[in-house]
Design a protein around this motif. Structure first.
Motif, PDB file in Angstrom:
ATOM      1  N   LYS A 140     -25.904  79.043  55.428  1.00 44.64           N
ATOM      2  CA  LYS A 140     -25.072  80.243  55.239  1.00 44.64           C
ATOM      3  C   LYS A 140     -24.674  80.900  56.563  1.00 44.64           C
ATOM      4  O   LYS A 140     -23.716  81.666  56.600  1.00 44.64           O
ATOM      5  CB  LYS A 140     -25.814  81.270  54.380  1.00 44.64           C
ATOM      6  N   PRO A 186     -30.143  68.724  54.137  1.00 48.60           N
ATOM      7  CA  PRO A 186     -29.593  69.291  52.897  1.00 48.60           C
ATOM      8  C   PRO A 186     -30.550  69.216  51.707  1.00 48.60           C
ATOM      9  O   PRO A 186     -30.473  70.057  50.807  1.00 48.60           O
ATOM     10  CB  PRO A 186     -28.333  68.455  52.645  1.00 48.60           C
ATOM     11  N   TRP A 229     -32.587  74.697  53.588  1.00 44.38           N
ATOM     12  CA  TRP A 229     -31.194  74.392  53.899  1.00 44.38           C
ATOM     13  C   TRP A 229     -30.236  75.507  53.465  1.00 44.38           C
ATOM     14  O   TRP A 229     -29.387  75.936  54.226  1.00 44.38           O
ATOM     15  CB  TRP A 229     -30.783  73.063  53.264  1.00 44.38           C
ATOM     16  N   GLU A 230     -30.346  75.952  52.225  1.00 49.25           N
ATOM     17  CA  GLU A 230     -29.375  76.917  51.682  1.00 49.25           C
ATOM     18  C   GLU A 230     -29.334  78.211  52.492  1.00 49.25           C
ATOM     19  O   GLU A 230     -28.258  78.740  52.753  1.00 49.25           O
ATOM     20  CB  GLU A 230     -29.652  77.200  50.199  1.00 49.25           C
ATOM     21  N   ASP A 231     -30.480  78.720  52.893  1.00 49.07           N
ATOM     22  CA  ASP A 231     -30.497  79.946  53.701  1.00 49.07           C
ATOM     23  C   ASP A 231     -29.924  79.697  55.091  1.00 49.07           C
ATOM     24  O   ASP A 231     -29.181  80.527  55.613  1.00 49.07           O
ATOM     25  CB  ASP A 231     -31.919  80.493  53.823  1.00 49.07           C
TER      26      ASP A 231
END
Length: 180
Positions: A108, A98, A103-105
């Motif tokens: 999702k 995280p 992480w963000e991509d």
């Protein structure tokens, strides 16, 4: 009887997506080999040579420690219903935490599952399928909710504390890089 592939064909991908359970194996250079059953909606085939696997908070963190030291990873999918088949995937992995920019991509692509700990980004080097004629039939009855219920009841702060207390090293004392 077995056949090797250099990529995950569309037939192989469909087989993977149809399975409710799979197994992951890793090993450090020295120490215990880890073999774990996995489930839930935690696997994504990104393309014919790349898989993302969402790993959830658990009692150990062996895969993360092993991948840091020896990035080899194997996965196995078995047909417990319908036609017999066993699929083994051999590759190299890296952990996305995280705290990492990727992480963000990556997250999702998955449903919101409480206790998401890492995503393993696996480069597929080869895959092998074999007959699986000795594998018994099992009936899928549903997902277990205990892990999600536990993680939900903990909340993010207690999960972070759990990682600090129990997930920073493997059972062989090797670092996992869970906290950086």
């Amino acid at each position: 009887m077995s056949k090797f592939y250099t990529k995950l064909t569309s037939r192989v991908q469909k087989f993977m997506e149809a399975q409710k359970m799979f197994f992951v194996a890793t090993a450090p250079k020295e120490g215990r080999i880890n073999l774990s059953p996995k489930g839930m909606d935690s696997i994504r085939v990104v393309d014919e040579n790349r898989i993302l696997w969402l790993n959830l908070t658990g009692s150990g963190n062996e895969t993360a420690a092993h991948i840091l030291e020896n990035n080899k990873i194997s996965m196995m999918f078995c047909s417990f219903e319908g036609n017999p088949n066993i699929l083994r995937i051999y590759g190299k992995g890296k952990a996305i935490h995280p705290k990492d920019k990727d992480w963000e991509d990556a997250i999702k692509l998955f449903p919101n599952i409480p206790g998401a700990r890492q995503i393993f980004d696996i480069t597929v080097e080869s895959a092998q399928d074999s007959c699986g004629m000795s594998i018994p039939f099992y009936e899928y009855k549903g997902e277990r909710n205990q892990l999600n219920d536990w993680a939900e009841s903990q909340g993010k702060e207690k999960i972070a504390q759990y990682w600090e207390d129990k997930n920073q090293t493997s059972i062989d004392g090797k670092p996992t890089d869970i906290l950086g």
